[in-house]
Write a protein that holds these residues in place. Structure first.
Motif, mmCIF file in Angstrom:
data_model
loop_
_atom_site.group_PDB
_atom_site.id
_atom_site.type_symbol
_atom_site.label_atom_id
_atom_site.label_comp_id
_atom_site.label_asym_id
_atom_site.label_seq_id
_atom_site.Cartn_x
_atom_site.Cartn_y
_atom_site.Cartn_z
ATOM 1 N N ALA A 110 0.479 -1.077 0.469
ATOM 2 C CA ALA A 110 -0.344 -0.442 0.013
ATOM 3 C C ALA A 110 1.077 1.465 -0.030
ATOM 4 O O ALA A 110 0.498 2.435 -1.079
ATOM 5 N N LEU A 111 1.748 1.016 0.952
ATOM 6 C CA LEU A 111 2.687 2.306 0.992
ATOM 7 C C LEU A 111 3.412 3.173 -0.157
ATOM 8 O O LEU A 111 3.901 4.114 -0.598
ATOM 9 N N LYS A 112 4.000 1.649 -0.446
ATOM 10 C CA LYS A 112 4.877 1.469 -2.134
ATOM 11 C C LYS A 112 4.106 2.217 -3.070
ATOM 12 O O LYS A 112 4.595 3.032 -4.036
ATOM 13 N N LEU A 113 2.636 1.091 -3.285
ATOM 14 C CA LEU A 113 1.703 2.140 -4.283
ATOM 15 C C LEU A 113 1.342 3.476 -3.787
ATOM 16 O O LEU A 113 1.541 4.289 -5.238
ATOM 17 N N ALA A 114 0.964 3.847 -2.860
ATOM 18 C CA ALA A 114 1.024 5.670 -2.965
ATOM 19 C C ALA A 114 2.118 6.646 -3.000
ATOM 20 O O ALA A 114 2.106 7.122 -3.894
ATOM 21 N N CYS A 184 1.137 10.054 1.292
ATOM 22 C CA CYS A 184 -0.337 9.548 1.569
ATOM 23 C C CYS A 184 -0.707 9.666 2.745
ATOM 24 O O CYS A 184 0.885 10.038 3.352
ATOM 25 N N VAL A 185 -1.780 9.909 3.748
ATOM 26 C CA VAL A 185 -1.402 9.119 5.011
ATOM 27 C C VAL A 185 -1.747 7.813 5.475
ATOM 28 O O VAL A 185 -3.109 7.400 4.624
ATOM 29 N N ILE A 219 -5.015 5.925 3.451
ATOM 30 C CA ILE A 219 -4.215 4.621 3.197
ATOM 31 C C ILE A 219 -5.225 3.962 4.662
ATOM 32 O O ILE A 219 -5.202 4.293 6.046
ATOM 33 N N PHE A 220 -6.308 3.111 4.672
ATOM 34 C CA PHE A 220 -6.885 2.134 6.155
ATOM 35 C C PHE A 220 -5.976 1.042 5.916
ATOM 36 O O PHE A 220 -6.838 0.602 5.642
ATOM 37 N N ASP A 221 -5.349 0.903 6.800
ATOM 38 C CA ASP A 221 -4.877 -0.108 7.436
ATOM 39 C C ASP A 221 -5.890 -0.330 8.573
ATOM 40 O O ASP A 221 -5.786 -0.882 9.394
ATOM 41 N N GLU A 222 -6.450 -1.704 7.647
ATOM 42 C CA GLU A 222 -7.691 -3.210 8.614
ATOM 43 C C GLU A 222 -7.755 -4.249 8.700
ATOM 44 O O GLU A 222 -8.391 -5.183 8.478
ATOM 45 N N PRO A 243 -11.258 4.965 1.707
ATOM 46 C CA PRO A 243 -10.150 5.339 1.317
ATOM 47 C C PRO A 243 -10.253 5.060 0.758
ATOM 48 O O PRO A 243 -10.737 4.562 -0.235
ATOM 49 N N ASP A 244 -8.665 5.506 -0.031
ATOM 50 C CA ASP A 244 -8.160 5.289 -1.432
ATOM 51 C C ASP A 244 -7.333 3.785 -1.563
ATOM 52 O O ASP A 244 -7.811 3.282 -2.724
ATOM 53 N N ILE A 245 -7.024 3.293 -0.914
ATOM 54 C CA ILE A 245 -6.635 2.080 -0.652
ATOM 55 C C ILE A 245 -6.478 1.399 0.945
ATOM 56 O O ILE A 245 -6.570 2.085 1.829
ATOM 57 N N LEU A 246 -6.890 0.142 1.025
ATOM 58 C CA LEU A 246 -7.210 -0.998 1.895
ATOM 59 C C LEU A 246 -5.799 -1.458 2.032
ATOM 60 O O LEU A 246 -6.080 -2.345 0.882
#
Length: 400
Positions: A110-114, A184-185, A219-222, A243-246
């Motif tokens: 997720a972080l690399k994509l963002a 990102c956040v 990004i939501f870390d779920e 979110p944009d990414i999960l």
């Protein structure tokens, strides 16, 4: 061959300090050790065993797939991975899915994509990552640095750069950090390892709006809050903030290792062939089990049951606390509860865990001051009642 807890100390790297008993068998919300002693499990493998131990639907999915196809690598695709991706897309905001093996890997992706998407759209300066203090996003060096707990990231040499930390549930703290260089956040809708602390709805909405203003991805870390844990399939649905990414893992596999990153097609296009990968991600065994987990959990009966069981468990703990005032707060959502120790019992969560074990009960910590419950989503009302009885006995003895 007879193995015991002492063999851990002899053979295993000492980065864990496991309990003295060794579980050997589980069924539903119960576990038995080598001596045949029974325990009620309110730990759930740290919010992993979403349907308890050896759920027949999951056993069936695993054994059927085990007789078909185990691994082919990502040189090929496979039917269980395609079916699971289709299920996740149909059930969420997402249009694209990436599979991996753990929550840390899902967050790494997720972080690399963002960062990749932000840099390709706006240039090299747009790489800053904002994360909450006292958060937890995994144990890879990138994710453990993004998690705002230095105790987990210190001592390993120079850390990845471009990461800044805000106070959870403090929108002004985010406003002070976010700018047009922010890629990102990332945050947990419910901080798990940080103490089972739910986000304020206005905070999540405010962060969403700030991300929109600064072209930053949310990004939501779920990993811990997802897959029915809150009474919705994912916590973002409970809050109504998309979110944009999960990232998902833990309960997604019901005990079988799997992680997933979910996002939109527009963002996903930045991870073209060769930019990111994993040997085992999308493994047919893992995806077959996760598909069965998702089908079982994503039903009104299970999700509504989680909210009912929340009330039973929380009310039970509060009733015990009225007799034995050990906690100053019981918080959380669904079947993820945190009991915050009163000031007079500071740093004694481990003692509560040990006392519970003596009564045949497995619970968790979320830091030294929070006792955490993350049981099976389908634990019975009778099992909750028995667990509460054992918990009360443990606290009564602990407080003497």
């Amino acid at each position: 061959m007879s193995l015991s807890r002492s063999d851990f100390d002899q053979y295993m790297v000492p980065n864990y300090a496991p309990a003295e008993f060794v579980p050997v068998r589980g069924a539903g919300s119960r576990v038995w050790d080598q001596a045949g002693r029974e325990y009620l499990d309110l730990a759930g493998g740290i919010a992993v065993n979403s349907l308890g131990h050896c759920h027949p639907v999951l056993v069936k999915a695993l054994t059927e797939q085990a007789n078909k196809l185990w691994h082919v690598s990502n040189v090929y695709t496979n039917e269980p991975a395609l079916a699971l991706a289709q299920q996740l897309v149909a059930s969420t905001f997402a249009e694209k899915v990436f599979f991996c093996n753990s929550g840390a890997e899902a967050n790494e992706a997720a972080l690399k994509l963002a960062r990749r998407a932000a840099i390709e759209r706006f240039g090299e300066k747009k790489h800053k990552v904002l994360s909450a203090l006292n958060s937890f996003h995994g144990r890879t060096f990138f994710t453990v640095t993004v998690g705002g707990q230095p105790k987990y990231s210190d001592g390993f040499g120079p850390k990845p750069e471009g990461i800044a930390y805000f106070e959870y549930n403090n929108l002004d703290s985010v406003k002070a950090l976010i700018d047009d260089d922010t890629a990102c956040v990332i945050l947990e809708p419910i901080q798990g390892e940080g103490g089972v602390l739910p986000a304020d709805p206005a905070f999540l909405q405010g962060v969403r709006e700030l991300c929109n203003q600064h072209n930053a991805f949310l990004i939501f870390d779920e990993v811990q809050s997802g897959m029915g844990r809150t009474g919705s399939l994912f916590a973002y649905q409970e809050y109504g903030v998309v979110p944009d990414i999960l990232s998902s893992a833990k309960s997604l596999g019901g005990g079988f290792p799997i992680g997933a990153m979910l996002t939109t097609a527009d963002i996903a296009k930045h991870l073209v062939a060769g930019t990111h990968g994993t040997t085992y991600g999308g493994n047919p065994l893992a995806c077959a089990v996760a598909g069965a987990v998702l089908a079982e959990i994503n039903t009104p009966a299970v999700l509504e049951g989680v909210k009912t069981k929340h009330q039973q468990l929380k009310a039970g703990v509060e009733a015990i606390n009225a007799k034995y005032p050990l906690f100053k707060e019981v918080r959380g959502m669904g079947l993820l509860l945190g009991c915050v120790l009163a000031d007079g019992y500071k740093d004694r969560a481990k003692e509560v865990l040990n006392a519970a074990v003596k009564e045949g009960l497995m619970v968790l910590m979320a830091g030294p001051n929070v006792v955490r419950f993350a049981p099976s989503l389908v634990i019975s009302d009778e099992e909750i009642a028995t667990a509460l009885s054992r918990f009360e006995a443990a606290i009564a003895k602990l407080l003497g």
